[in-house]
Motif scaffolding. Structure first.
Motif, PDB file in Angstrom:
ATOM      1  N   GLY A  23       0.711  -1.105  -0.149  1.00  0.00           N
ATOM      2  CA  GLY A  23      -0.075  -0.015   0.037  1.00  0.00           C
ATOM      3  C   GLY A  23       0.740   1.206   0.053  1.00  0.00           C
ATOM      4  N   GLU A  24       0.138   2.289   0.420  1.00  0.00           N
ATOM      5  CA  GLU A  24       0.709   3.782   0.418  1.00  0.00           C
ATOM      6  C   GLU A  24       1.798   3.963   1.462  1.00  0.00           C
ATOM      7  N   ASP A  25       1.711   3.150   2.389  1.00  0.00           N
ATOM      8  CA  ASP A  25       2.782   3.181   3.599  1.00  0.00           C
ATOM      9  C   ASP A  25       4.330   2.476   2.977  1.00  0.00           C
ATOM     10  N   GLY A  26       4.213   1.960   1.755  1.00  0.00           N
ATOM     11  CA  GLY A  26       5.308   1.127   1.292  1.00  0.00           C
ATOM     12  C   GLY A  26       5.722  -0.223   2.028  1.00  0.00           C
ATOM     13  N   GLN A  27       4.634  -0.536   2.862  1.00  0.00           N
ATOM     14  CA  GLN A  27       4.897  -1.766   3.321  1.00  0.00           C
ATOM     15  C   GLN A  27       4.554  -2.981   2.594  1.00  0.00           C
ATOM     16  N   LEU A  28       5.156  -4.019   2.528  1.00  0.00           N
ATOM     17  CA  LEU A  28       4.679  -5.253   2.133  1.00  0.00           C
ATOM     18  C   LEU A  28       4.534  -6.363   3.135  1.00  0.00           C
ATOM     19  N   LEU A  29       3.459  -6.739   3.312  1.00  0.00           N
ATOM     20  CA  LEU A  29       3.017  -7.677   4.460  1.00  0.00           C
ATOM     21  C   LEU A  29       2.612  -9.062   3.784  1.00  0.00           C
ATOM     22  N   GLN A  30       2.982 -10.077   4.887  1.00  0.00           N
ATOM     23  CA  GLN A  30       2.453 -11.284   4.488  1.00  0.00           C
ATOM     24  C   GLN A  30       1.651 -11.829   5.448  1.00  0.00           C
ATOM     25  N   TRP A  31       0.182 -12.364   5.535  1.00  0.00           N
ATOM     26  CA  TRP A  31      -0.520 -12.642   6.455  1.00  0.00           C
ATOM     27  C   TRP A  31      -0.742 -14.272   6.123  1.00  0.00           C
ATOM     28  N   LYS A  32      -0.485 -14.826   7.399  1.00  0.00           N
ATOM     29  CA  LYS A  32      -0.874 -16.523   7.402  1.00  0.00           C
ATOM     30  C   LYS A  32      -1.726 -16.680   8.629  1.00  0.00           C
ATOM     31  N   ALA A  33      -2.481 -17.948   8.733  1.00  0.00           N
ATOM     32  CA  ALA A  33      -3.027 -18.347   9.700  1.00  0.00           C
ATOM     33  C   ALA A  33      -2.222 -18.545  11.035  1.00  0.00           C
ATOM     34  N   GLY A  34      -2.776 -18.008  11.800  1.00  0.00           N
ATOM     35  CA  GLY A  34      -2.127 -18.545  13.286  1.00  0.00           C
ATOM     36  C   GLY A  34      -0.682 -18.136  13.392  1.00  0.00           C
ATOM     37  N   ALA A  35      -0.135 -16.982  12.574  1.00  0.00           N
ATOM     38  CA  ALA A  35       1.302 -16.611  12.528  1.00  0.00           C
ATOM     39  C   ALA A  35       1.618 -15.865  13.499  1.00  0.00           C
ATOM     40  N   GLU A  36       2.944 -15.626  13.743  1.00  0.00           N
ATOM     41  CA  GLU A  36       3.479 -14.588  14.529  1.00  0.00           C
ATOM     42  C   GLU A  36       4.328 -13.947  13.730  1.00  0.00           C
ATOM     43  N   GLU A  37       4.497 -12.487  13.973  1.00  0.00           N
ATOM     44  CA  GLU A  37       5.368 -11.798  13.132  1.00  0.00           C
ATOM     45  C   GLU A  37       6.803 -11.869  13.225  1.00  0.00           C
ATOM     46  N   ILE A  38       7.248 -11.957  11.997  1.00  0.00           N
ATOM     47  CA  ILE A  38       8.658 -11.885  11.686  1.00  0.00           C
ATOM     48  C   ILE A  38       9.242 -10.711  11.353  1.00  0.00           C
ATOM     49  N   SER A  39      10.177  -9.964  11.446  1.00  0.00           N
ATOM     50  CA  SER A  39      10.485  -8.863  10.980  1.00  0.00           C
ATOM     51  C   SER A  39      11.567  -9.194   9.909  1.00  0.00           C
ATOM     52  N   VAL A  40      11.443  -8.569   8.467  1.00  0.00           N
ATOM     53  CA  VAL A  40      12.172  -8.985   7.510  1.00  0.00           C
ATOM     54  C   VAL A  40      13.205  -7.887   7.301  1.00  0.00           C
TER      55      VAL A  40
END
Length: 387
Positions: free
Chosen positions: A338-355
């Protein structure tokens, strides 16, 4: 049912990975190969195309060459290492993702006055089509044979143009996923046309015209037999047509709303301010519609002839308007940009990993963030806000 399983997946989606932008750019569109490639492509508001690892989102390279806004990005259907892009600079380009940073492998052009604001490639990879902005009083659908570009040729592979079917900027073109000769186009003139290219000239090839009464922003072939057409408009209208009988004068309207945001009530007073887009989930035979708020919250909706149904809100991800999404069937993940420049990956039951960012990729330019997906879209959206 499979849909129950998928709905369970949607209801438990959370952020798996987040890639922060290297520079101030919008992510305008995403594309994944259907199979055979571990690369994700993103077109950005600085006219570049970024290549990311499909699994980790890490930046693995980029393509530069376009000199005006990129209007779309598509992987080849049959050669997963080939990537097509279209641009307002009057070119459609083909890149080899195995060679990040290289020049385009092929460049497709037409008349020097043409500025493209939409494009697509047929399921057979044989035909490319681009829609132009209005030139004088005309707008053109331009066709190329993707296999016939000769080196040094300015208009190699050019098959011809259609010029009579639209009277304003052609903002979306979409080939049928299975029938290589079937094409839908939408424009700011409020018309959505369906063509059968095997029938020859423009008059004969135009088999159905639908009216969305507004500026068309996106089209998607849907339905069990892929004989329905979903149209979203720049002022948040939604139309679902049955075009199974193209020769019939009476195209069946399955769902129509001038402002589809009114068709669904979100829980907890959540705000549905715009639609990102829709996609057909073939395995589950359902339409997934994604909407959002201007602060970055996302809403997943089920769309059918019965209306819209709320599935899940996704919070804590984006901080500004989301411009694009892809449902990655292979990894069962939702990708958003989006317009914030972020690319996000969403998965079932995931915990966020910083890339981590790839520092070796130099900043391309300090592009202004004035670029919009389409110049008239911004005007229409502002009008709808003021109304």
């Amino acid at each position: 049912m499979m849909m129950d399983t998928l709905e369970d997946t949607f209801r438990t989606l959370s952020i798996a990975r987040r890639l922060q932008p290297i520079e101030a750019t919008y992510i305008l569109e995403l594309s994944c190969a259907s199979s055979g490639s571990d690369v994700l492509a993103a077109c950005c508001s600085n006219h570049s195309v970024h290549l990311h690892s499909r699994e980790t989102l890490r930046l693995v390279g980029d393509f530069q060459g376009h000199t005006a806004p990129v209007c779309g990005v598509r992987f080849s259907h049959l050669s997963p290492h080939l990537l097509f892009t279209g641009s307002a600079d009057g070119t459609v380009r083909c890149w080899d993702v195995r060679r990040p940073g290289s020049d385009a492998a092929q460049v497709f052009r037409s008349d020097s006055t043409h500025s493209y604001c939409s494009f697509d490639v047929s399921c057979s990879d044989r035909v490319l089509c681009a829609g132009t902005e209005q030139v004088g009083e005309d707008s053109f659908l331009v066709f190329w044979d993707a296999r016939m570009v000769q080196e040094g040729s300015q208009m190699g592979g050019l098959l011809g143009v259609y010029s009579e079917s639209h009277s304003d900027d052609i903002t979306t073109v979409k080939f049928h996923p299975r029938q290589a000769d079937r094409l839908a186009s939408g424009a700011t003139d409020g018309l959505v046309n369906v063509f059968d290219l095997s029938l020859g000239g423009e008059d004969d090839a135009l088999v159905t015209t639908c009216n969305c009464n507004s500026s068309a922003s996106s089209l998607c072939w849907t339905g069990k037999d892929l004989d329905q057409l979903l149209c979203l408009t720049h002022d948040e209208g939604l139309h679902l047509w049955d075009v199974a009988r193209p020769d019939s004068d009476d195209t069946l309207t399955l769902l129509s709303s001038a402002d589809a945001r009114t068709l669904v009530q979100l829980p907890d007073g959540a705000s549905l301010e715009y639609f990102v887009g829709g996609t057909w989930l073939s395995d589950e035979e359902r339409i997934l519609l994604v909407g959002g708020s201007n602060h970055g919250e996302l809403h997943l909706l089920d769309c059918s002839g019965r209306g819209l149904r709320f599935i899940k809100s996704l919070k804590g991800g984006h901080s500004a308007t989301v411009r694009c999404f892809q449902w990655d069937v292979i990894s069962q993940s939702l990708l958003t940009g989006g317009e914030d420049g972020q690319l996000l990956q969403w998965k079932a039951g995931a915990e966020e990993i910083s890339v981590e960012k790839k520092d070796s990729l130099k900043s391309i330019s300090s592009m202004q963030l004035k670029t919009k997906a389409h110049r008239k879209q911004a005007i229409q959206k502002e009008r709808s806000k003021l109304a």
